[in-house]
Design a protein around this motif. Sequence first.
Motif, PDB file in Angstrom:
ATOM      1  N   VAL A   1       2.507  12.939   5.132  1.00  0.00           N
ATOM      2  CA  VAL A   1       3.067  14.291   5.120  1.00  0.00           C
ATOM      3  C   VAL A   1       4.094  14.401   6.239  1.00  0.00           C
ATOM      4  N   GLU A   2       5.326  14.720   5.875  1.00  0.00           N
ATOM      5  CA  GLU A   2       6.404  14.796   6.840  1.00  0.00           C
ATOM      6  C   GLU A   2       6.494  16.198   7.447  1.00  0.00           C
ATOM      7  N   LYS A   3       7.233  16.310   8.552  1.00  0.00           N
ATOM      8  CA  LYS A   3       7.396  17.597   9.234  1.00  0.00           C
ATOM      9  C   LYS A   3       8.059  18.621   8.325  1.00  0.00           C
ATOM     10  N   SER A   4       8.904  18.153   7.415  1.00  0.00           N
ATOM     11  CA  SER A   4       9.622  19.054   6.511  1.00  0.00           C
ATOM     12  C   SER A   4       8.724  19.638   5.423  1.00  0.00           C
ATOM     13  N   GLY A   5       7.534  19.049   5.253  1.00  0.00           N
ATOM     14  CA  GLY A   5       6.650  19.455   4.169  1.00  0.00           C
ATOM     15  C   GLY A   5       6.685  18.493   2.997  1.00  0.00           C
ATOM     16  N   ASP A   6       7.653  17.577   2.989  1.00  0.00           N
ATOM     17  CA  ASP A   6       7.690  16.545   1.951  1.00  0.00           C
ATOM     18  C   ASP A   6       6.445  15.671   2.064  1.00  0.00           C
ATOM     19  N   LYS A   7       5.949  15.196   0.927  1.00  0.00           N
ATOM     20  CA  LYS A   7       4.736  14.394   0.929  1.00  0.00           C
ATOM     21  C   LYS A   7       4.903  13.175   0.031  1.00  0.00           C
ATOM     22  N   THR A   8       4.461  12.030   0.525  1.00  0.00           N
ATOM     23  CA  THR A   8       4.468  10.793  -0.259  1.00  0.00           C
ATOM     24  C   THR A   8       3.039  10.307  -0.407  1.00  0.00           C
ATOM     25  N   THR A   9       2.609  10.097  -1.645  1.00  0.00           N
ATOM     26  CA  THR A   9       1.264   9.578  -1.925  1.00  0.00           C
ATOM     27  C   THR A   9       1.389   8.203  -2.552  1.00  0.00           C
ATOM     28  N   ILE A  10       0.727   7.213  -1.949  1.00  0.00           N
ATOM     29  CA  ILE A  10       0.754   5.845  -2.455  1.00  0.00           C
ATOM     30  C   ILE A  10      -0.655   5.455  -2.863  1.00  0.00           C
ATOM     31  N   THR A  11      -0.819   5.084  -4.126  1.00  0.00           N
ATOM     32  CA  THR A  11      -2.122   4.676  -4.653  1.00  0.00           C
ATOM     33  C   THR A  11      -2.073   3.199  -5.018  1.00  0.00           C
ATOM     34  N   LEU A  12      -3.047   2.433  -4.529  1.00  0.00           N
ATOM     35  CA  LEU A  12      -3.116   1.004  -4.802  1.00  0.00           C
ATOM     36  C   LEU A  12      -3.968   0.744  -6.041  1.00  0.00           C
ATOM     37  N   LYS A  13      -3.521  -0.218  -6.865  1.00  0.00           N
ATOM     38  CA  LYS A  13      -4.234  -0.552  -8.098  1.00  0.00           C
ATOM     39  C   LYS A  13      -4.262  -2.070  -8.266  1.00  0.00           C
ATOM     40  N   ASN A  14      -5.230  -2.532  -9.077  1.00  0.00           N
ATOM     41  CA  ASN A  14      -5.328  -3.961  -9.418  1.00  0.00           C
ATOM     42  C   ASN A  14      -5.306  -4.842  -8.166  1.00  0.00           C
ATOM     43  N   VAL A  15      -6.060  -4.439  -7.162  1.00  0.00           N
ATOM     44  CA  VAL A  15      -6.033  -5.104  -5.865  1.00  0.00           C
ATOM     45  C   VAL A  15      -6.837  -6.408  -5.886  1.00  0.00           C
ATOM     46  N   GLN A  16      -6.254  -7.447  -5.287  1.00  0.00           N
ATOM     47  CA  GLN A  16      -6.936  -8.729  -5.101  1.00  0.00           C
ATOM     48  C   GLN A  16      -7.030  -9.001  -3.595  1.00  0.00           C
ATOM     49  N   ILE A  17      -8.241  -9.277  -3.137  1.00  0.00           N
ATOM     50  CA  ILE A  17      -8.477  -9.534  -1.716  1.00  0.00           C
ATOM     51  C   ILE A  17      -8.562 -11.033  -1.473  1.00  0.00           C
ATOM     52  N   ASN A  18      -7.883 -11.503  -0.413  1.00  0.00           N
ATOM     53  CA  ASN A  18      -7.916 -12.902   0.027  1.00  0.00           C
ATOM     54  C   ASN A  18      -7.464 -13.874  -1.067  1.00  0.00           C
ATOM     55  N   ALA A  19      -6.531 -13.429  -1.903  1.00  0.00           N
ATOM     56  CA  ALA A  19      -5.925 -14.320  -2.895  1.00  0.00           C
ATOM     57  C   ALA A  19      -4.783 -15.093  -2.234  1.00  0.00           C
ATOM     58  N   ALA A  20      -4.432 -16.232  -2.817  1.00  0.00           N
ATOM     59  CA  ALA A  20      -3.356 -17.057  -2.270  1.00  0.00           C
ATOM     60  C   ALA A  20      -2.015 -16.335  -2.412  1.00  0.00           C
ATOM     61  N   ILE A  21      -1.234 -16.315  -1.325  1.00  0.00           N
ATOM     62  CA  ILE A  21       0.100 -15.715  -1.315  1.00  0.00           C
ATOM     63  C   ILE A  21       1.041 -16.672  -0.588  1.00  0.00           C
ATOM     64  N   ASN A  22       2.153 -16.995  -1.216  1.00  0.00           N
ATOM     65  CA  ASN A  22       3.162 -17.844  -0.593  1.00  0.00           C
ATOM     66  C   ASN A  22       3.785 -17.115   0.580  1.00  0.00           C
ATOM     67  N   ASP A  23       3.777 -17.731   1.748  1.00  0.00           N
ATOM     68  CA  ASP A  23       4.262 -17.068   2.954  1.00  0.00           C
ATOM     69  C   ASP A  23       5.749 -16.730   2.891  1.00  0.00           C
ATOM     70  N   ASN A  24       6.497 -17.441   2.054  1.00  0.00           N
ATOM     71  CA  ASN A  24       7.936 -17.213   1.955  1.00  0.00           C
ATOM     72  C   ASN A  24       8.259 -15.824   1.397  1.00  0.00           C
ATOM     73  N   ILE A  25       7.306 -15.228   0.693  1.00  0.00           N
ATOM     74  CA  ILE A  25       7.564 -13.936   0.056  1.00  0.00           C
ATOM     75  C   ILE A  25       7.829 -12.840   1.079  1.00  0.00           C
ATOM     76  N   PHE A  26       7.410 -13.057   2.323  1.00  0.00           N
ATOM     77  CA  PHE A  26       7.598 -12.039   3.347  1.00  0.00           C
ATOM     78  C   PHE A  26       8.949 -12.165   4.058  1.00  0.00           C
ATOM     79  N   SER A  27       9.718 -13.184   3.730  1.00  0.00           N
ATOM     80  CA  SER A  27      11.034 -13.354   4.337  1.00  0.00           C
ATOM     81  C   SER A  27      12.140 -13.456   3.305  1.00  0.00           C
ATOM     82  N   GLU A  28      11.810 -13.176   2.053  1.00  0.00           N
ATOM     83  CA  GLU A  28      12.817 -13.244   0.983  1.00  0.00           C
ATOM     84  C   GLU A  28      13.465 -11.891   0.759  1.00  0.00           C
TER      85      GLU A  28
END
Length: 209
Positions: free
Chosen positions: A182-209
């Motif tokens: 919730v921002e000072k202006s009253g604007d609001k952003t809601t983020i909902t996570l779905k289809n979550v996988q915990i501790n799955a393999a992720i290529n480290d390069n994806i964070f610098s591409e």
Amino acid sequence: MKKNVILLTGLLLCPFLLQAQYRDATKEQQDEIVNRITRTANEMTTLRGDFVQVKELSFMDDKVTSEGKMYYRKTDKIRWEYTKPYKYVFTMDGKNVRLGDKTNKVPVNSSKMFGEISKIMVGGVSGSGLVGSPDFDAAFMVGKDDYKIILTPKKKEIKDLFSTVLLYVGQSDSRIRSVELVEKSGDKTTITLKNVQINAAINDNIFSE
């Protein structure tokens, strides 16, 4: 007449029933919630999944909905990849924030604003650095199958961005389900996570591409 009275009573009670979905947590419950979220965050090495983002602007009646994919690697690498209605990428590899493409790069340490945004982005998916942080005043509430944590920032850098951060955490696995910014202006952003996988393999390069 009787039906009208019943209908009116129901309408009057409706706001109170909605508020009653959550109740204030006791001190013991607060400690347990913090410990469970911290333990879950410590056991999480990676997280990946889809997200739906809904932006509510104070000067518009319509909501702006976006979708995409999210990747996280402990402790400070994250990628938000918007796929609908437009394509856009926000990545952080622990040292740099990239906006849009790999050439648009900003060192995290060069900007307090980016540093705080990065902490909130990471904390919003893992809980790490937000729950139990001295940078926020926290109020804990217990629902039927989740917890609501209301974080009020104390640092100026965060206050300039958000007036409140709300986390909704599943009771079954102590994992964050959604975040409200919730921002000072009253604007609001809601983020909902779905289809979550915990501790799955992720290529480290994806964070610098």
